[in-house]
Design a protein around this motif. Structure first.
Motif, short mmCIF file in Angstrom:
data_model
loop_
_atom_site.label_atom_id
_atom_site.label_comp_id
_atom_site.label_asym_id
_atom_site.label_seq_id
_atom_site.Cartn_x
_atom_site.Cartn_y
_atom_site.Cartn_z
N VAL A 5 -41.22 14.80 43.98
CA VAL A 5 -41.94 15.57 42.99
C VAL A 5 -43.43 15.34 43.16
N GLU A 6 -44.18 16.41 43.40
CA GLU A 6 -45.61 16.34 43.61
C GLU A 6 -46.35 16.80 42.37
N SER A 7 -47.55 16.26 42.18
CA SER A 7 -48.38 16.65 41.06
C SER A 7 -49.84 16.39 41.40
N GLY A 8 -50.74 16.92 40.59
CA GLY A 8 -52.16 16.65 40.73
C GLY A 8 -52.99 17.78 41.26
N GLY A 9 -52.36 18.86 41.71
CA GLY A 9 -53.11 19.98 42.23
C GLY A 9 -53.83 20.74 41.13
N GLY A 10 -54.73 21.61 41.53
CA GLY A 10 -55.48 22.40 40.57
C GLY A 10 -56.70 23.03 41.18
N LEU A 11 -57.58 23.52 40.31
CA LEU A 11 -58.82 24.16 40.72
C LEU A 11 -59.98 23.19 40.56
N VAL A 12 -60.79 23.06 41.60
CA VAL A 12 -61.92 22.16 41.57
C VAL A 12 -63.09 22.80 42.32
N GLN A 13 -64.31 22.47 41.90
CA GLN A 13 -65.50 22.99 42.57
C GLN A 13 -65.78 22.25 43.87
N PRO A 14 -66.45 22.89 44.81
CA PRO A 14 -66.84 22.18 46.03
C PRO A 14 -67.60 20.90 45.71
N GLY A 15 -67.27 19.84 46.43
CA GLY A 15 -67.85 18.54 46.17
C GLY A 15 -67.09 17.71 45.17
N GLY A 16 -66.12 18.30 44.52
CA GLY A 16 -65.34 17.59 43.53
C GLY A 16 -64.22 16.77 44.13
N VAL A 117 -53.83 23.39 45.75
CA VAL A 117 -55.19 22.89 45.60
C VAL A 117 -56.14 24.03 45.95
N THR A 118 -57.01 24.38 45.02
CA THR A 118 -57.97 25.45 45.24
C THR A 118 -59.38 24.90 45.02
N VAL A 119 -60.22 25.02 46.03
CA VAL A 119 -61.60 24.56 45.98
C VAL A 119 -62.49 25.79 46.00
N SER A 120 -63.12 26.07 44.87
CA SER A 120 -63.93 27.28 44.74
C SER A 120 -64.95 27.11 43.63
#
Length: 121
Positions: A5-16, A117-120
């Motif tokens: 079971v994986e967790s922790g992904g999400g949307l984060v800004q560049p450099g985050g 994981v989305t970096v934007s």
């Protein structure tokens, strides 16, 4: 049988930063190599990082110096600390383990369901 079971992904800004976790459960006898893979749209799956049962680590050149893989053998858990994230890191991240169960003497590979994981900006 081993379930991941994986967790922790999400949307984060560049450099985050983000921390991904993978928890293994089931009739586990032992876990050997644990790995993080990722797949971006239109690209082949890429091995991001791996860690052996003794703690030896390897990283893809694209993430070396920014990502850190770790494991807690007592909890059958693997983590991936991701820092200085770039848009190119956007992908679905999968955990993979090689393990043995009490029902099977041979080692098998097991895959998690993946976490986005989305970096934007």
């Amino acid at each position: 049988q081993v379930q991941l079971v994986e967790s922790g992904g999400g949307l984060v800004q560049p450099g985050g930063s983000l921390r991904l976790s993978c928890v293994a459960s089931g009739s586990i006898m032992s876990l050997n190599t644990m790995e993080w893979h990722r797949r971006s749209p239109g690209k082949q799956r890429e091995l991001v990082a791996s860690i052996s049962s003794s703690g030896s680590t390897n990283y893809a050149d694209s993430v070396k110096g920014r990502f850190t893989i770790s494991r807690d053998n007592a909890k059958n858990t693997m983590n991936l600390e991701m820092n200085s994230l770039k848009p190119e890191d956007t992908a679905v991240y999968y955990c993979k383990v090689v393990g043995r169960t009490w029902e099977n003497l041979s080692a098998f590979s097991y895959w998690g369901q993946g976490t986005q994981v989305t970096v934007s900006s």
